[in-house]
Structure formats: structure tokens, C-alpha cells
Motif scaffolding. Structure first.
Motif, PDB file in Angstrom:
ATOM      1  N   ILE A  82      36.904  47.007  40.442  1.00  0.00           N
ATOM      2  CA  ILE A  82      37.107  46.203  39.233  1.00  0.00           C
ATOM      3  C   ILE A  82      38.620  46.043  39.119  1.00  0.00           C
ATOM      4  CG2 ILE A  82      36.760  46.061  36.742  1.00  0.00           C
ATOM      5  CD1 ILE A  82      34.536  48.218  37.083  1.00  0.00           C
ATOM      6  N   TRP A  83      39.094  44.828  39.276  1.00  0.00           N
ATOM      7  CA  TRP A  83      40.537  44.584  39.295  1.00  0.00           C
ATOM      8  C   TRP A  83      41.136  44.688  37.889  1.00  0.00           C
ATOM      9  CZ3 TRP A  83      44.370  44.487  42.601  1.00  0.00           C
ATOM     10  CH2 TRP A  83      45.576  43.877  42.246  1.00  0.00           C
ATOM     11  N   THR A  84      42.222  45.458  37.746  1.00  0.00           N
ATOM     12  CA  THR A  84      42.887  45.567  36.441  1.00  0.00           C
ATOM     13  C   THR A  84      44.409  45.589  36.603  1.00  0.00           C
ATOM     14  OG1 THR A  84      42.560  47.971  36.557  1.00  0.00           O
ATOM     15  CG2 THR A  84      41.014  46.741  35.178  1.00  0.00           C
ATOM     16  N   ASN A  85      44.910  44.866  37.603  1.00  0.00           N
ATOM     17  CA  ASN A  85      46.366  44.835  37.807  1.00  0.00           C
ATOM     18  C   ASN A  85      46.983  43.479  37.495  1.00  0.00           C
ATOM     19  OD1 ASN A  85      47.252  47.527  38.715  1.00  0.00           O
ATOM     20  ND2 ASN A  85      45.735  47.191  40.325  1.00  0.00           N
ATOM     21  N   GLY A  86      46.323  42.737  36.602  1.00  0.00           N
ATOM     22  CA  GLY A  86      46.895  41.471  36.158  1.00  0.00           C
ATOM     23  C   GLY A  86      46.552  40.300  37.053  1.00  0.00           C
ATOM     24  N   LYS A  87      47.074  39.154  36.660  1.00  0.00           N
ATOM     25  CA  LYS A  87      46.766  37.900  37.336  1.00  0.00           C
ATOM     26  C   LYS A  87      47.277  37.915  38.777  1.00  0.00           C
ATOM     27  CE  LYS A  87      46.653  33.158  35.725  1.00  0.00           C
ATOM     28  NZ  LYS A  87      46.934  32.312  34.581  1.00  0.00           N
ATOM     29  N   GLY A  88      46.478  37.363  39.676  1.00  0.00           N
ATOM     30  CA  GLY A  88      46.890  37.319  41.073  1.00  0.00           C
ATOM     31  C   GLY A  88      46.162  36.218  41.821  1.00  0.00           C
ATOM     32  N   ALA A  89      46.462  36.126  43.129  1.00  0.00           N
ATOM     33  CA  ALA A  89      45.846  35.118  43.997  1.00  0.00           C
ATOM     34  C   ALA A  89      44.978  35.836  45.023  1.00  0.00           C
ATOM     35  CB  ALA A  89      46.932  34.299  44.684  1.00  0.00           C
ATOM     36  N   LEU A  90      43.801  35.279  45.265  1.00  0.00           N
ATOM     37  CA  LEU A  90      42.801  35.898  46.142  1.00  0.00           C
ATOM     38  C   LEU A  90      43.092  35.586  47.607  1.00  0.00           C
ATOM     39  CD1 LEU A  90      39.961  37.417  46.033  1.00  0.00           C
ATOM     40  CD2 LEU A  90      38.948  35.136  46.173  1.00  0.00           C
ATOM     41  N   ASN A  91      43.441  36.626  48.366  1.00  0.00           N
ATOM     42  CA  ASN A  91      43.728  36.446  49.789  1.00  0.00           C
ATOM     43  C   ASN A  91      42.454  36.530  50.622  1.00  0.00           C
ATOM     44  OD1 ASN A  91      45.981  36.116  51.732  1.00  0.00           O
ATOM     45  ND2 ASN A  91      45.172  38.003  52.595  1.00  0.00           N
ATOM     46  N   GLN A  92      42.546  36.027  51.853  1.00  0.00           N
ATOM     47  CA  GLN A  92      41.395  36.131  52.763  1.00  0.00           C
ATOM     48  C   GLN A  92      41.074  37.608  53.018  1.00  0.00           C
ATOM     49  OE1 GLN A  92      42.486  34.004  56.287  1.00  0.00           O
ATOM     50  NE2 GLN A  92      44.395  35.113  56.545  1.00  0.00           N
ATOM     51  N   HIS A  93      39.885  37.872  53.478  1.00  0.00           N
ATOM     52  CA  HIS A  93      39.324  39.221  53.678  1.00  0.00           C
ATOM     53  C   HIS A  93      38.876  39.878  52.372  1.00  0.00           C
ATOM     54  CE1 HIS A  93      40.323  38.989  57.858  1.00  0.00           C
ATOM     55  NE2 HIS A  93      41.597  38.837  57.584  1.00  0.00           N
ATOM     56  N   LEU A  94      39.059  39.180  51.267  1.00  0.00           N
ATOM     57  CA  LEU A  94      38.545  39.670  49.990  1.00  0.00           C
ATOM     58  C   LEU A  94      37.569  38.649  49.440  1.00  0.00           C
ATOM     59  CD1 LEU A  94      41.597  40.997  47.924  1.00  0.00           C
ATOM     60  CD2 LEU A  94      40.063  42.284  49.394  1.00  0.00           C
ATOM     61  N   PHE A  95      36.457  39.151  48.928  1.00  0.00           N
ATOM     62  CA  PHE A  95      35.558  38.305  48.159  1.00  0.00           C
ATOM     63  C   PHE A  95      35.852  38.524  46.680  1.00  0.00           C
ATOM     64  CE2 PHE A  95      32.141  38.990  51.601  1.00  0.00           C
ATOM     65  CZ  PHE A  95      32.254  37.703  52.111  1.00  0.00           C
ATOM     66  N   LYS A  96      35.890  37.450  45.913  1.00  0.00           N
ATOM     67  CA  LYS A  96      35.780  37.579  44.454  1.00  0.00           C
ATOM     68  C   LYS A  96      34.295  37.410  44.169  1.00  0.00           C
ATOM     69  CE  LYS A  96      37.212  34.415  41.286  1.00  0.00           C
ATOM     70  NZ  LYS A  96      38.147  33.731  40.347  1.00  0.00           N
ATOM     71  N   VAL A  97      33.718  38.396  43.512  1.00  0.00           N
ATOM     72  CA  VAL A  97      32.276  38.391  43.251  1.00  0.00           C
ATOM     73  C   VAL A  97      32.062  37.976  41.800  1.00  0.00           C
ATOM     74  CG1 VAL A  97      30.137  39.712  43.499  1.00  0.00           C
ATOM     75  CG2 VAL A  97      32.154  40.384  44.822  1.00  0.00           C
ATOM     76  N   SER A  98      31.212  36.970  41.602  1.00  0.00           N
ATOM     77  CA  SER A  98      30.977  36.495  40.236  1.00  0.00           C
ATOM     78  C   SER A  98      29.573  35.918  40.142  1.00  0.00           C
ATOM     79  CB  SER A  98      32.008  35.431  39.864  1.00  0.00           C
ATOM     80  OG  SER A  98      31.861  34.318  40.717  1.00  0.00           O
ATOM     81  N   SER A  99      29.132  35.680  38.922  1.00  0.00           N
ATOM     82  CA  SER A  99      27.812  35.081  38.728  1.00  0.00           C
ATOM     83  C   SER A  99      27.756  34.355  37.396  1.00  0.00           C
ATOM     84  CB  SER A  99      26.734  36.169  38.750  1.00  0.00           C
ATOM     85  OG  SER A  99      25.474  35.622  38.420  1.00  0.00           O
ATOM     86  N   ASP A 100      27.110  33.204  37.406  1.00  0.00           N
ATOM     87  CA  ASP A 100      26.863  32.485  36.149  1.00  0.00           C
ATOM     88  C   ASP A 100      25.573  32.981  35.503  1.00  0.00           C
ATOM     89  OD1 ASP A 100      29.108  30.910  36.602  1.00  0.00           O
ATOM     90  OD2 ASP A 100      27.956  29.373  37.675  1.00  0.00           O
ATOM     91  N   GLU A 101      24.745  33.643  36.306  1.00  0.00           N
ATOM     92  CA  GLU A 101      23.391  33.970  35.859  1.00  0.00           C
ATOM     93  C   GLU A 101      23.218  35.441  35.467  1.00  0.00           C
ATOM     94  OE1 GLU A 101      18.799  33.388  37.468  1.00  0.00           O
ATOM     95  OE2 GLU A 101      20.478  32.717  38.723  1.00  0.00           O
ATOM     96  N   TYR A 102      23.912  36.331  36.177  1.00  0.00           N
ATOM     97  CA  TYR A 102      23.709  37.770  35.971  1.00  0.00           C
ATOM     98  C   TYR A 102      24.966  38.440  35.421  1.00  0.00           C
ATOM     99  CZ  TYR A 102      19.441  37.040  38.588  1.00  0.00           C
ATOM    100  OH  TYR A 102      18.215  36.588  38.997  1.00  0.00           O
ATOM    101  N   PRO A 103      24.763  39.521  34.640  1.00  0.00           N
ATOM    102  CA  PRO A 103      25.930  40.207  34.067  1.00  0.00           C
ATOM    103  C   PRO A 103      26.759  40.932  35.140  1.00  0.00           C
ATOM    104  CG  PRO A 103      23.862  41.256  33.337  1.00  0.00           C
ATOM    105  CD  PRO A 103      23.484  40.080  34.167  1.00  0.00           C
ATOM    106  N   LYS A 104      28.029  41.116  34.826  1.00  0.00           N
ATOM    107  CA  LYS A 104      28.980  41.703  35.764  1.00  0.00           C
ATOM    108  C   LYS A 104      28.554  43.085  36.256  1.00  0.00           C
ATOM    109  CE  LYS A 104      33.252  40.835  35.089  1.00  0.00           C
ATOM    110  NZ  LYS A 104      34.581  40.772  34.453  1.00  0.00           N
ATOM    111  N   TRP A 105      28.098  43.940  35.337  1.00  0.00           N
ATOM    112  CA  TRP A 105      27.702  45.291  35.766  1.00  0.00           C
ATOM    113  C   TRP A 105      26.589  45.219  36.803  1.00  0.00           C
ATOM    114  CZ3 TRP A 105      22.597  46.394  35.161  1.00  0.00           C
ATOM    115  CH2 TRP A 105      21.893  45.667  34.195  1.00  0.00           C
ATOM    116  N   PHE A 106      25.720  44.230  36.692  1.00  0.00           N
ATOM    117  CA  PHE A 106      24.556  44.119  37.567  1.00  0.00           C
ATOM    118  C   PHE A 106      24.985  43.863  39.012  1.00  0.00           C
ATOM    119  CE2 PHE A 106      20.795  41.765  39.245  1.00  0.00           C
ATOM    120  CZ  PHE A 106      19.851  42.770  39.087  1.00  0.00           C
TER     121      PHE A 106
END
Length: 170
Positions: A82-106
Motif C-alpha cells: 500500500i503506497w504511502t510515500n506521496g505522489k509519484g510516477a508508475l515505472n515499468q515492472h510495477l503494476f498499479k492494482v485498482s478496481s471500479d467494481e471491488y473494494p481496495k481491501w478485497f
């Protein structure tokens, strides 16, 4: 195992979007301009340091990381954070995981649940940079509760995850 009535199993990559980062060296910050810290595997471990590369603000919005985002390094050392180091740019080899349908904890805890298996796959690769591939996400099953159960569990879990983020930011 028995799946409770109304519940279903889905692949991990159907409960969340796994957005792969950009080759940020193609988006360098110009001298003296505002920039975003480039978030690579190193930053997941040690946060933003003097060594952190600087990326241009001129990035597609979905590649900008905010506090509370779930990041998953799928190459080298596999981590889900869980990222908590402020705003940044997503580099390759990292996925940003998100969902419009399911909650974050899930999707956070299900990705974490499969992490030992992903690490095992990565360690089995002959190369120095072990990694996992998209099909590994598709082959990883998730048990999805029915809407009512998910809503009830969410009442407990969402505040816990919010609290974890708040404490880390503190």
C-alpha cells in the motif's frame, strides 16, 4: 471445496485491473521544472531518496500514483504494498492494482494471498530477474462473495484498510 450458494470464483485479473508502468526514462523531467518521483522497485522498499529518478509531470493520468494506491512489483523481488510515500510516477515492472467494481481491501488481500505462489513461479525462472506474466494472474482464483455478503464484510474491512493507510501516512 464447496463454494457457498451465490458466491463464485473468478480469476484475479477479473476482480482488478493490473496496470503495468511506463519506461519512465522516456519521460524525463526537464531541468528546473516540477517533476514526479519515478516509483520503481527500489522505492517500494526504501521510499523516495536522493537516488530516485525524476519523471515529467506530462504523463497519462492513470500512471500517476497517489497515497493509498496498491502497487505490485511483478519482477525481481515480488512485493505487494500500500503506497504511502506521496505522489509519484508508475515505472515499468510495477503494476498499479485498482478496481471500479471491488473494494481496495478485497483485491489487495487476494493479491497478497497469491504472492507466495507468484514468488515461487518467479524463482523457478532461469533468468536473474524472475518475474510473473499476465497469464499467472488469470490462473489465480479468487472467491467472490455475493453482493450482500461483500457489502457486510466491506463495513468491517474498508475502515481497517483506511486506518492502515492513515497510520502509515502519520
Amino acid at each position: 471445496e464447496e463454494v457457498p450458494s451465490g458466491w463464485e470464483t473468478k480469476p484475479l485479473d477479473e476482480i482488478a485491473e493490473f496496470l503495468n508502468g511506463l519506461a519512465l526514462q522516456k519521460y524525463p523531467a526537464k531541468e528546473g521544472e516540477e517533476y514526479l518521483p519515478a516509483i520503481k522497485i527500489r522505492e517500494l522498499r526504501s521510499g523516495i531518496t536522493e537516488q530516485t529518478d525524476k519523471a515529467s509531470l506530462d504523463l497519462p493520468l492513470e500512471y500517476i500514483i497517489e497515497d493509498g494506491d496498491i502497487l505490485f512489483s511483478w519482477s525481481g523481488s515480488l512485493e505487494v504494498v500500500i503506497w504511502t510515500n506521496g505522489k509519484g510516477a508508475l515505472n515499468q515492472h510495477l503494476f498499479k492494482v485498482s478496481s471500479d467494481e471491488y473494494p481496495k481491501w478485497f483485491y489487495y488481500y487476494w493479491t497478497k494471498h497469491h504472492l507466495p505462489h507468484f514468488r515461487h513461479i518467479a524463482e523457478g525462472k532461469a533468468t536473474t530477474m524472475g518475474h510473473i506474466q499476465k497469464h499467472n494472474l488469470s490462473e489465480s482464483e479468487v472467491l467472490v462473495p455475493d453482493k450482500n455478503a461483500l457489502s457486510e464484510i466491506n463495513k468491517l474491512m474498508a475502515p481497517i484498510l483506511d486506518k492502515i493507510v492513515a497510520l502509515r501516512l502519520e
